[in-house]
Motif scaffolding. Structure first.
Motif, PDB file in Angstrom:
ATOM      1  N   GLY A 199       0.787  -1.236   0.000  1.00 54.08           N
ATOM      2  CA  GLY A 199       0.000   0.000   0.000  1.00 54.08           C
ATOM      3  C   GLY A 199       0.816   1.280   0.000  1.00 54.08           C
ATOM      4  N   GLY A 200       2.132   1.160  -0.019  1.00 55.30           N
ATOM      5  CA  GLY A 200       2.988   2.352   0.061  1.00 55.30           C
ATOM      6  C   GLY A 200       2.887   3.218  -1.177  1.00 55.30           C
ATOM      7  N   PRO A 201       3.470   4.399  -1.119  1.00 52.25           N
ATOM      8  CA  PRO A 201       3.377   5.323  -2.246  1.00 52.25           C
ATOM      9  C   PRO A 201       4.091   4.801  -3.497  1.00 52.25           C
ATOM     10  CG  PRO A 201       4.823   6.188  -0.513  1.00 52.25           C
ATOM     11  CD  PRO A 201       4.222   4.924   0.008  1.00 52.25           C
ATOM     12  N   SER A 202       5.252   4.169  -3.312  1.00 52.14           N
ATOM     13  CA  SER A 202       5.948   3.670  -4.499  1.00 52.14           C
ATOM     14  C   SER A 202       6.160   2.177  -4.320  1.00 52.14           C
ATOM     15  CB  SER A 202       7.297   4.363  -4.629  1.00 52.14           C
ATOM     16  OG  SER A 202       7.987   4.263  -3.415  1.00 52.14           O
ATOM     17  N   PRO A 203       6.225   1.431  -5.422  1.00 53.22           N
ATOM     18  CA  PRO A 203       6.412  -0.008  -5.250  1.00 53.22           C
ATOM     19  C   PRO A 203       7.771  -0.304  -4.618  1.00 53.22           C
ATOM     20  CG  PRO A 203       6.485   0.611  -7.581  1.00 53.22           C
ATOM     21  CD  PRO A 203       6.156   1.846  -6.822  1.00 53.22           C
ATOM     22  N   LEU A 204       7.827  -1.359  -3.870  1.00 52.59           N
ATOM     23  CA  LEU A 204       9.093  -1.749  -3.239  1.00 52.59           C
ATOM     24  C   LEU A 204      10.005  -2.354  -4.298  1.00 52.59           C
ATOM     25  CD1 LEU A 204       7.769  -3.586  -0.077  1.00 52.59           C
ATOM     26  CD2 LEU A 204       9.037  -1.442  -0.142  1.00 52.59           C
ATOM     27  N   PRO A 205      11.321  -2.241  -4.122  1.00 54.07           N
ATOM     28  CA  PRO A 205      12.230  -2.909  -5.067  1.00 54.07           C
ATOM     29  C   PRO A 205      12.041  -4.422  -4.987  1.00 54.07           C
ATOM     30  CG  PRO A 205      13.415  -1.474  -3.531  1.00 54.07           C
ATOM     31  CD  PRO A 205      12.017  -1.530  -3.058  1.00 54.07           C
ATOM     32  N   ARG A 206      12.396  -5.108  -6.063  1.00 51.41           N
ATOM     33  CA  ARG A 206      12.212  -6.555  -6.114  1.00 51.41           C
ATOM     34  C   ARG A 206      13.190  -7.292  -5.201  1.00 51.41           C
ATOM     35  NH1 ARG A 206       9.239  -8.450 -10.021  1.00 51.41           N
ATOM     36  NH2 ARG A 206       9.043 -10.038  -8.436  1.00 51.41           N
ATOM     37  N   GLN A 207      14.385  -6.738  -5.043  1.00 50.37           N
ATOM     38  CA  GLN A 207      15.303  -7.371  -4.098  1.00 50.37           C
ATOM     39  C   GLN A 207      16.195  -6.326  -3.461  1.00 50.37           C
ATOM     40  OE1 GLN A 207      15.310  -9.319  -7.213  1.00 50.37           O
ATOM     41  NE2 GLN A 207      16.484  -7.802  -8.333  1.00 50.37           N
ATOM     42  N   LEU A 208      16.591  -6.639  -2.240  1.00 51.84           N
ATOM     43  CA  LEU A 208      17.383  -5.692  -1.469  1.00 51.84           C
ATOM     44  C   LEU A 208      18.455  -6.463  -0.704  1.00 51.84           C
ATOM     45  CD1 LEU A 208      14.272  -3.985   0.135  1.00 51.84           C
ATOM     46  CD2 LEU A 208      15.903  -2.728  -1.241  1.00 51.84           C
ATOM     47  N   SER A 209      19.653  -5.916  -0.709  1.00 51.31           N
ATOM     48  CA  SER A 209      20.666  -6.491   0.172  1.00 51.31           C
ATOM     49  C   SER A 209      20.285  -6.065   1.597  1.00 51.31           C
ATOM     50  CB  SER A 209      22.043  -5.939  -0.189  1.00 51.31           C
ATOM     51  OG  SER A 209      22.046  -4.546   0.058  1.00 51.31           O
ATOM     52  N   ILE A 210      20.971  -6.598   2.597  1.00 52.83           N
ATOM     53  CA  ILE A 210      20.597  -6.225   3.967  1.00 52.83           C
ATOM     54  C   ILE A 210      20.787  -4.727   4.171  1.00 52.83           C
ATOM     55  CG2 ILE A 210      20.960  -6.694   6.407  1.00 52.83           C
ATOM     56  CD1 ILE A 210      22.201  -9.306   5.737  1.00 52.83           C
ATOM     57  N   ASP A 211      21.923  -4.210   3.705  1.00 52.39           N
ATOM     58  CA  ASP A 211      22.177  -2.773   3.876  1.00 52.39           C
ATOM     59  C   ASP A 211      21.095  -1.934   3.204  1.00 52.39           C
ATOM     60  OD1 ASP A 211      24.442  -3.197   5.324  1.00 52.39           O
ATOM     61  OD2 ASP A 211      25.814  -3.013   3.613  1.00 52.39           O
ATOM     62  N   GLU A 212      20.730  -2.341   2.004  1.00 49.79           N
ATOM     63  CA  GLU A 212      19.687  -1.584   1.287  1.00 49.79           C
ATOM     64  C   GLU A 212      18.365  -1.639   2.048  1.00 49.79           C
ATOM     65  OE1 GLU A 212      21.304  -2.273  -3.300  1.00 49.79           O
ATOM     66  OE2 GLU A 212      19.916  -3.714  -2.415  1.00 49.79           O
ATOM     67  N   ALA A 213      18.057  -2.820   2.600  1.00 53.72           N
ATOM     68  CA  ALA A 213      16.793  -2.958   3.335  1.00 53.72           C
ATOM     69  C   ALA A 213      16.819  -2.075   4.587  1.00 53.72           C
ATOM     70  CB  ALA A 213      16.549  -4.414   3.706  1.00 53.72           C
ATOM     71  N   GLU A 214      17.964  -2.030   5.244  1.00 47.36           N
ATOM     72  CA  GLU A 214      18.044  -1.198   6.450  1.00 47.36           C
ATOM     73  C   GLU A 214      17.931   0.291   6.108  1.00 47.36           C
ATOM     74  OE1 GLU A 214      20.590  -4.271   9.258  1.00 47.36           O
ATOM     75  OE2 GLU A 214      21.673  -2.743   8.131  1.00 47.36           O
ATOM     76  N   ASP A 215      18.554   0.648   4.991  1.00 44.12           N
ATOM     77  CA  ASP A 215      18.448   2.033   4.502  1.00 44.12           C
ATOM     78  C   ASP A 215      17.011   2.430   4.232  1.00 44.12           C
ATOM     79  OD1 ASP A 215      20.906   3.044   4.460  1.00 44.12           O
ATOM     80  OD2 ASP A 215      21.115   3.121   2.258  1.00 44.12           O
ATOM     81  N   LEU A 216      16.334   1.519   3.506  1.00 45.32           N
ATOM     82  CA  LEU A 216      14.952   1.790   3.138  1.00 45.32           C
ATOM     83  C   LEU A 216      14.077   1.875   4.391  1.00 45.32           C
ATOM     84  CD1 LEU A 216      12.880   2.177   0.911  1.00 45.32           C
ATOM     85  CD2 LEU A 216      12.685  -0.287   0.686  1.00 45.32           C
ATOM     86  N   THR A 217      14.353   1.021   5.375  1.00 37.28           N
ATOM     87  CA  THR A 217      13.581   1.063   6.617  1.00 37.28           C
ATOM     88  C   THR A 217      13.732   2.440   7.263  1.00 37.28           C
ATOM     89  OG1 THR A 217      14.210  -1.247   6.907  1.00 37.28           O
ATOM     90  CG2 THR A 217      13.149  -0.200   8.763  1.00 37.28           C
ATOM     91  N   ARG A 218      14.974   2.927   7.300  1.00 34.42           N
ATOM     92  CA  ARG A 218      15.214   4.254   7.897  1.00 34.42           C
ATOM     93  C   ARG A 218      14.462   5.339   7.134  1.00 34.42           C
ATOM     94  NH1 ARG A 218      20.349   2.259   9.355  1.00 34.42           N
ATOM     95  NH2 ARG A 218      21.139   2.510   7.246  1.00 34.42           N
ATOM     96  N   LYS A 219      14.528   5.245   5.812  1.00 37.07           N
ATOM     97  CA  LYS A 219      13.848   6.265   4.985  1.00 37.07           C
ATOM     98  C   LYS A 219      12.348   6.239   5.221  1.00 37.07           C
ATOM     99  CE  LYS A 219      17.029   6.823   1.168  1.00 37.07           C
ATOM    100  NZ  LYS A 219      17.561   5.708   0.357  1.00 37.07           N
ATOM    101  N   LEU A 220      11.786   5.020   5.256  1.00 34.84           N
ATOM    102  CA  LEU A 220      10.339   4.911   5.443  1.00 34.84           C
ATOM    103  C   LEU A 220       9.943   5.457   6.809  1.00 34.84           C
ATOM    104  CD1 LEU A 220       9.731   1.361   3.949  1.00 34.84           C
ATOM    105  CD2 LEU A 220       8.792   3.503   3.084  1.00 34.84           C
ATOM    106  N   ARG A 221      10.786   5.200   7.771  1.00 37.98           N
ATOM    107  CA  ARG A 221      10.492   5.675   9.116  1.00 37.98           C
ATOM    108  C   ARG A 221      10.498   7.209   9.131  1.00 37.98           C
ATOM    109  NH1 ARG A 221      13.605   2.079  12.456  1.00 37.98           N
ATOM    110  NH2 ARG A 221      11.836   0.705  12.742  1.00 37.98           N
ATOM    111  N   ALA A 222      11.499   7.782   8.471  1.00 42.42           N
ATOM    112  CA  ALA A 222      11.617   9.242   8.459  1.00 42.42           C
ATOM    113  C   ALA A 222      10.456   9.874   7.695  1.00 42.42           C
ATOM    114  CB  ALA A 222      12.947   9.644   7.830  1.00 42.42           C
TER     115      ALA A 222
END
Ligand code: ARG
Length: 431
Positions: A199-222
């Motif tokens: 349901g987010g504003p933009s589709p999630l990437p198809r795959q994420l490394s752990i670092d990328e996933a943690e980055d995205l989590t921070r961004k979504l939180r902010a």
């Protein structure tokens, strides 16, 4: 279905046999129409000897029951305060759902058992407020879960935990899935969510490394992203940090999302991974056959120039393949002519099943970088049928034979292919 799809599916079957998958289903998904399909898919997984643990949430059911009873709950998803009244509704709603899930599993002939395998402690006082009956996982009774799995029984775990005094706590199901997966060395956690996942504003990437996933989590939180998504993404990344190779976020309301994710190269949702998934690598002698198989059809269709095994072997260090889970799906060659500061990009091919997903562009960019590293200033490609592609996606422009070095021009003329010549400057000429 063609043979290559079948090969793709079958490749994953032995890889996942006897491995543990923790499948975490949100309450909203368990309430959705698609849930009966998910149960059938679990039966497929079981028939392939995948060991399944089912963890479920119950927020949707808790809010519904609270409304029905006219009770105001303090929190529904086990992340806020759980007061007395909320705990009572949570136990009733969660256990009712566990029972519903068991009924569903029995209907598809799967054996299941309700496991009280989560040993919990109170979450305690957070930010000055006592969280009351909200719990956090203290320990997972992995022995009990292993016994069930060994007998071919699917443990079904509600979003509740128990302490040594026999008290019940409301525990968030994403957190339970994470702890269970870690404790049992699961091969995967698969989160089946609903609006929170997609349901987010933009589709999630198809795959994420752990670092990328943690980055995205921070961004979504902010940026105030959905708390359900943040929680799942965070648990996915954390699970990968503690040894689960892959965690997946899927829309549980889509039929076949689960099987497609597990048994295809590209899946259907978002994957966070800590092991090797996609790579571009040089080819070795043992890969020559695979490259020839990969490009065979394209050679027959006169897209790619015919080359023999000996041709490839003679310049084997020029060839690269892109693999997904060790299956070659695309290739490229870069023949460097340092004397003329030129390189020919050749043999660019993406297998039919993986077209239009950006792999061609990825390989072109890779080849260009490789050329740049070698101090090459211009790359050219000869093409009969991918002229538009190279122009539009690769930024090549058409040139004539005069740009080819003498020896290459001679070969071009002998080949009789009449290919078009495309060039790309790697550095602006002026610099
Ligand atoms: N089927 C493979 C697996 O389950 C790969 C899935 C890839 N999924 C993705 N969203 N990129 O491990």
């Amino acid at each position: 279905m063609n043979v290559s799809d079948l090969r793709e599916i079958l490749q994953y079957v032995p890889r996942f046999r006897e491995r543990i998958f923790v499948i975490a289903v949100d309450g909203a998904v368990a309430a959705s129409e698609n849930f009966s399909n998910i149960l059938l898919d679990l039966a497929v997984l079981r028939s392939l000897s995948v060991r399944v643990i089912l963890v479920h949430g119950a927020s949707r059911q808790i809010s519904d029951l609270a409304t029905k009873r006219g009770i105001k709950v303090s929190n529904t998803d086990g992340t806020g305060i759980t007061d007395d009244a909320t705990l009572e509704v949570a136990i009733d709603a969660a256990i009712r759902l566990t029972n519903g899930i068991m009924e569903g599993l029995s209907a598809v002939d799967l054996r299941a058992a309700y496991a009280n395998a989560i040993i919990a402690h109170p979450a305690g006082i957070l930010g000055g407020t006592d969280q009351l009956f909200t719990g956090r996982v203290e320990r997972v009774d992995n022995h009990a879960l292993e016994l069930l799995l060994k007998e071919g029984i699917i443990p079904v775990i509600p979003p509740l935990g128990f302490d040594g005094e026999g008290r019940t706590y409301r525990v968030n199901s994403d957190g339970i899935a994470l702890e269970v997966a870690e404790a049992l060395h699961a091969a995967k956690i698969i989160f089946l969510g609903a609006d929170d996942v997609v349901g987010g504003p933009s589709p999630l990437p198809r795959q994420l490394s752990i670092d990328e996933a943690e980055d995205l989590t921070r961004k979504l939180r902010a940026s105030g992203g959905s708390s359900g998504l943040i929680s799942k993404l965070e648990c996915a990344a954390r699970s990968c940090r503690v040894g689960v190779p892959r965690a997946h976020l899927l829309d549980g309301r889509i039929n076949e999302a689960l099987l497609t994710e597990i048994f295809s190269h590209e899946g259907s949702g978002t994957m966070v991974y800590s092991n090797e998934y996609q790579q571009i690598r040089r080819i070795f002698k043992k890969d020559v056959r695979a490259v020839m198989n990969l490009i065979r059809q394209s050679v027959e269709d006169e897209e790619i120039a015919r080359r023999t095994r000996a041709d490839i072997l003679s310049r084997i260090e020029d060839y690269w393949i892109l693999e997904i889970d060790r299956t070659p799906i695309a290739c490229v060659a870069l023949h460097v002519d340092s004397a003329n500061s030129l390189a020919e990009m050749a043999c660019l091919y993406v297998s039919k099943a993986h077209e239009n997903k950006g792999y061609g562009r990825k390989l072109m960019a890779f080849a260009e970088n490789l050329a740049k590293e070698k101090g090459i200033e211009r790359v050219y490609a000869l093409s009969t049928r991918a002229v538009n592609y190279l122009q539009q996606k690769g930024g090549f422009t058409e040139a004539d034979t005069s740009m080819l070095p003498g020896e290459r021009r001679a070969r071009y003329e002998v080949s009789g292919r009449n290919s078009r010549i495309l060039v790309k400057e790697l550095r602006p000429k002026s610099s």
